[in-house]
Design a protein around this motif. Structure first.
Motif: not given
Length: 169
Positions: A76-82, A123-129, A131-142
């Motif tokens: 959920a935290d990862g989705a919030t960051g994504y 679009r691909p760069l935004v998705i990569a960003a 993913c990085l935000c999801a990693l920062a907020e929710g960790g590797r599973p996110s």
């Protein structure tokens, strides 16, 4: 609205636009609303099918987790960051699309040249960003779920193009 619902909605809208982009420029007819709508629906259908992959990935993460409550909270935290990078991108696309639809021919051409065209390439760069935000907020599973979701939405346009609009020489 939960972040997951907003992300699914953004993914499905993006899939419909991807279906349209797969069709764009393939038909010289002036009146082609039915064909454009069919292309968008094809993109939506392919996108809905491909977006099952991140849902299955998230389900697998939850099923294999030692502490499901903690894993759910991390997802959920990862989705919030994504969500924020994608929401910002969607707002920019909507602004460019509104300019394209409202402005006269010269202005709409400019909106395409400086807005919609470059945004499609980003679009691909935004998705990569995201993913990085999801990693920062929710960790590797996110980040894993986010990467699978990103790959799914980036695959819609090529799949629709290959299935329905590829011209065999």
């Amino acid at each position: 609205m939960t972040p997951a619902v907003a992300l699914v909605a953004l993914g499905l809208v993006d899939a419909a636009f991807s279906g349209y982009r797969a069709y764009a420029g393939r038909d010289a007819r002036i009146r082609r609303r039915r064909a454009m709508a069919r292309a968008a629906l094809r993109g939506l259908a392919v996108g809905a099918l491909l977006l099952m992959a991140p849902a299955l990935t998230a389900g697998s993460v939850l099923l294999t987790a030692g502490d499901r409550a903690q894993s759910y909270a991390a997802l959920a935290d990862g989705a919030t960051g994504y969500l924020p990078p994608l929401a910002l991108y969607a707002a920019a696309v909507l602004l460019s699309l509104a300019a394209y639809l409202v402005l006269p021919l010269g202005g709409s051409t400019l909106a395409t040249a400086i807005g919609l065209g470059p945004l499609t390439l980003l679009r691909p760069l935004v998705i990569a960003a995201a993913c990085l935000c999801a990693l920062a907020e929710g960790g590797r599973p996110s980040a894993l779920v986010g990467a699978v979701a990103g790959a799914a939405v980036l695959c819609v346009e090529p799949v629709v193009h290959h299935r329905w609009y590829r011209q065999v020489l």
